[in-house]
Design an enzyme around this catalytic site. Structure first.
Site, PDB file in Angstrom:
ATOM      1  N   CYS A 251       0.805  -1.226   0.000  1.00  0.00           N
ATOM      2  CA  CYS A 251       0.000   0.000   0.000  1.00  0.00           C
ATOM      3  C   CYS A 251       0.837   1.274   0.000  1.00  0.00           C
ATOM      4  O   CYS A 251       0.281   2.376  -0.018  1.00  0.00           O
ATOM      5  CB  CYS A 251      -0.930  -0.009   1.197  1.00  0.00           C
ATOM      6  SG  CYS A 251      -1.927  -1.504   1.242  1.00  0.00           S
ATOM      7  N   HIS A 391      -2.413   8.280   6.062  1.00  0.00           N
ATOM      8  CA  HIS A 391      -2.664   6.927   5.559  1.00  0.00           C
ATOM      9  C   HIS A 391      -4.016   6.448   6.077  1.00  0.00           C
ATOM     10  O   HIS A 391      -4.837   5.949   5.304  1.00  0.00           O
ATOM     11  CB  HIS A 391      -1.534   6.001   6.009  1.00  0.00           C
ATOM     12  CG  HIS A 391      -1.610   4.632   5.425  1.00  0.00           C
ATOM     13  ND1 HIS A 391      -1.635   4.397   4.074  1.00  0.00           N
ATOM     14  CD2 HIS A 391      -1.672   3.401   6.019  1.00  0.00           C
ATOM     15  CE1 HIS A 391      -1.695   3.101   3.841  1.00  0.00           C
ATOM     16  NE2 HIS A 391      -1.735   2.476   5.002  1.00  0.00           N
ATOM     17  N   GLU A 402       0.087   5.654  13.464  1.00  0.00           N
ATOM     18  CA  GLU A 402       0.478   6.757  12.574  1.00  0.00           C
ATOM     19  C   GLU A 402       0.400   8.092  13.310  1.00  0.00           C
ATOM     20  O   GLU A 402       1.309   8.921  13.218  1.00  0.00           O
ATOM     21  CB  GLU A 402      -0.435   6.792  11.351  1.00  0.00           C
ATOM     22  CG  GLU A 402      -0.092   7.924  10.392  1.00  0.00           C
ATOM     23  CD  GLU A 402      -1.016   8.004   9.178  1.00  0.00           C
ATOM     24  OE1 GLU A 402      -0.678   8.764   8.244  1.00  0.00           O
ATOM     25  OE2 GLU A 402      -2.065   7.318   9.170  1.00  0.00           O
ATOM     26  N   LYS A 422      -9.509   7.777   2.633  1.00  0.00           N
ATOM     27  CA  LYS A 422     -10.038   6.410   2.618  1.00  0.00           C
ATOM     28  C   LYS A 422     -11.406   6.300   3.286  1.00  0.00           C
ATOM     29  O   LYS A 422     -12.108   5.303   3.100  1.00  0.00           O
ATOM     30  CB  LYS A 422      -9.045   5.453   3.280  1.00  0.00           C
ATOM     31  CG  LYS A 422      -7.726   5.309   2.537  1.00  0.00           C
ATOM     32  CD  LYS A 422      -6.776   4.362   3.252  1.00  0.00           C
ATOM     33  CE  LYS A 422      -5.427   4.250   2.549  1.00  0.00           C
ATOM     34  NZ  LYS A 422      -4.605   5.466   2.697  1.00  0.00           N
ATOM     35  N   HIS A 427      -9.745   1.680   0.893  1.00  0.00           N
ATOM     36  CA  HIS A 427      -8.292   1.546   0.785  1.00  0.00           C
ATOM     37  C   HIS A 427      -7.973   0.932  -0.576  1.00  0.00           C
ATOM     38  O   HIS A 427      -8.215  -0.252  -0.807  1.00  0.00           O
ATOM     39  CB  HIS A 427      -7.784   0.655   1.916  1.00  0.00           C
ATOM     40  CG  HIS A 427      -6.297   0.642   2.056  1.00  0.00           C
ATOM     41  ND1 HIS A 427      -5.454   1.214   1.131  1.00  0.00           N
ATOM     42  CD2 HIS A 427      -5.489   0.118   3.026  1.00  0.00           C
ATOM     43  CE1 HIS A 427      -4.200   1.045   1.524  1.00  0.00           C
ATOM     44  NE2 HIS A 427      -4.204   0.393   2.671  1.00  0.00           N
ATOM     45  N   PHE A 486       2.282  -3.424   3.978  1.00  0.00           N
ATOM     46  CA  PHE A 486       2.756  -4.689   4.539  1.00  0.00           C
ATOM     47  C   PHE A 486       4.256  -4.833   4.270  1.00  0.00           C
ATOM     48  O   PHE A 486       4.747  -4.491   3.194  1.00  0.00           O
ATOM     49  CB  PHE A 486       2.024  -5.853   3.871  1.00  0.00           C
ATOM     50  CG  PHE A 486       0.716  -6.239   4.523  1.00  0.00           C
ATOM     51  CD1 PHE A 486       0.201  -5.557   5.604  1.00  0.00           C
ATOM     52  CD2 PHE A 486      -0.013  -7.322   4.033  1.00  0.00           C
ATOM     53  CE1 PHE A 486      -0.992  -5.928   6.192  1.00  0.00           C
ATOM     54  CE2 PHE A 486      -1.214  -7.708   4.608  1.00  0.00           C
ATOM     55  CZ  PHE A 486      -1.705  -7.006   5.680  1.00  0.00           C
TER      56      PHE A 486
END
Length: 500
Positions: A251, A391, A402, A422, A427, A486
């Site tokens: 991502c 994010h 975050e 998002k 996402h 990830f």
């Protein structure tokens, strides 16, 4: 156990505790992982990795910033300095996208400003037996005018999205049609990445093999499944002979592509780079895979409220899809051809948590250091930043991880506004950073920030103005856009209004 920095709670395939890892003199236990091999992986060549090299690494050794214990003994003198060489300043001259709100940038941002949710029940396939039955699914997409009829039927959606968004971005930059032939196409590169690649083509190929044997696998199986084909097809269609490859960092993909593309321009290897990300993973195996990770919201009774960053009742992310592409160009080249300059890319950075496959570091070091490095690369002090496109995936662990990392960099948050795109589009995985960069540039252009919707019960730790539920007028001085993936991949890009 709660898990994951970029997706949500859950992917807890763990075995024994790994040896203690030393961090700042303290021993910190790190969970080990079972052996894991993905179905596909994007592997960078030496030349590709070189594109990620920060500009600082090109300086003489004496000019490099010390690291480790020696850094503490060095006193920084003077304010950060921004790039002034028009050959190395990177501006954004075009934007193109494919989104749940359609393919027009202005319509996309208008929908965001209205606080419209693009999340709905999946009808592309029967999702009734899945615990999550909704997503930010694109409907009615057509590549007409951008992809010939045969390829529009044959290509994986991730490739179709890449081609349409890339060509629309070039049109927006004044480089559509014959105008593209007026510049040196050997100095125009393409860097459009994807986290998952051609997942539909891959899934269909495996099914054909299992059910009918290898002779029924299409000859397009490999070309349309691999992650670099979006960049390749765009270049083949338009004759773009500059640097061309893809990056796949889950991502964080789009921001990694922007960062690498800008460095190609800074090093004089290209005048123009078409960069961003594309993704089309809302298919049974994609949905099922994230369900297996226990990463998704299951708010099936009210899908439009499922993506709720920083809300205490968040319980997972919502899948989205699409593509977001920018035309990045040296200032010198843009001025020479009279290009429309939408914003300036000031800098960026990429780091790795080096901690866990899905969990964020508890100390937030990977994210905070990434933001700090991006500001250093941009020649920007933290006090100059007044907008963050976060994010913010709506996951239990990731959202606060975050925020806590951001707080380490920005000591005074009172003047900073932060929102989560998002919350409305879901996402979009490898395309997320591309679409969010476009939202960031539109915020700069319009002076309006889109809301973070579904803010019903906010976390007390979030001391930022998250633009809850209703848009706000805000003059952006300096913006940053974060994306994490990830593997502990962290990325941050710094964007600002263009000032001559």
């Amino acid at each position: 156990m709660a898990a994951t920095s970029c997706f949500g709670t859950g992917m807890v395939h763990r075995t024994l505790e790994a040896p203690m890892q030393t961090q700042g003199g303290a021993a910190v236990a790190r969970p080990s992982l079972v052996s894991f091999q993905g179905l596909k992986a994007g592997i960078a060549s030496v030349s590709e990795i070189s594109a990620l090299r920060p500009a600082a690494l090109s300086r003489p050794p004496a000019a490099r910033r010390p690291s480790g214990a020696r850094a503490a003994a060095v006193t920084t003198i003077g304010a950060p300095k921004r790039e002034t060489d028009p050959k190395k300043r990177v501006v954004i001259t075009g934007m193109g996208l494919v989104s749940v709100f359609g393919n027009d940038v202005d319509v996309f941002y208008d929908k965001l400003l209205e606080g419209t949710s693009g999340i709905s029940l999946i009808d592309r396939f029967d999702a009734s037996k899945f615990p999550t039955k909704f997503a930010g699914q694109i409907r009615g997409f057509s590549g007409e005018g951008y992809i010939d009829g045969k390829n529009d039927r044959r290509l994986d959606d991730s490739l179709r999205y890449a081609l349409v968004s890339g060509k629309r971005a070039l049109e927006n930059a004044g480089l559509g049609g014959d105008d593209l032939n007026k510049i040196d196409k050997q100095r125009v590169g393409v860097l459009v990445g994807t986290g998952m690649g051609g997942l539909t083509v891959f899934s269909d190929g495996v099914q054909a093999l299992v059910e009918k044997g290898y002779k029924r696998i299409t000859p397009f199986f490999i070309p349309y499944a691999i992650t670099n084909m979006g960049s390749a097809l765009l270049a083949i269609d338009l004759g773009l002979m500059g640097p061309n490859y893809s990056i796949s960092t889950a991502c964080a993909t789009s921001n990694y592509c922007f960062y690498a593309a800008a460095n190609h321009i800074r090093r004089g290897e290209a005048d123009v780079m078409v960069a961003g990300g594309t993704e089309a993973a809302i298919i049974p195996v994609g949905l099922g895979g994230f369900v297996a990770c226990r990463a998704l919201s299951q708010r099936n009774d009210n899908p439009q409220t499922a993506s709720r960053p920083w809300d205490k009742d968040r319980e997972g992310f919502v899948m989205g899809e699409g593509a977001g592409v920018l035309v990045m160009e040296s200032l010198e080249h843009a001025l020479h051809r009279g290009a429309p300059i939408l914003a300036e890319y000031l800098g960026g950075a990429v780091t790795c948590d080096a901690y866990h496959m899905t969990d964020p570091r508890a100390d937030g070091l990977g994210v905070s250091s990434c933001i700090e490095k991006s500001l250093e690369d941009a020649g920007v002090s933290p006090e100059e930043v007044n907008y963050i496109n976060a994010h913010a995936t709506s996951t239990v662990v990731g959202d606060l991880a975050e925020v806590n990392a951001i707080k380490k960099v920005f000591k005074n948050t009172s003047d900073i506004k932060m929102n989560g795109t998002k919350s409305m589009i879901g996402h979009c995985l490898g395309a997320a950073g591309g679409l969010e960069a476009i939202a960031t540039i539109k915020a700069i252009e319009t002076g309006w920030l889109h809301p973070t919707i579904n803010q019903f019960n906010p976390e007390e730790q979030v001391t930022f103005d998250t633009v809850p539920n209703v848009k706000k007028q805000h003059q952006v001085n300096i913006a940053i856009s974060n994306s994490f993936g990830f593997g502990g991949h962290n990325s941050c890009v710094v964007i600002a209004p263009y000032n001559a």
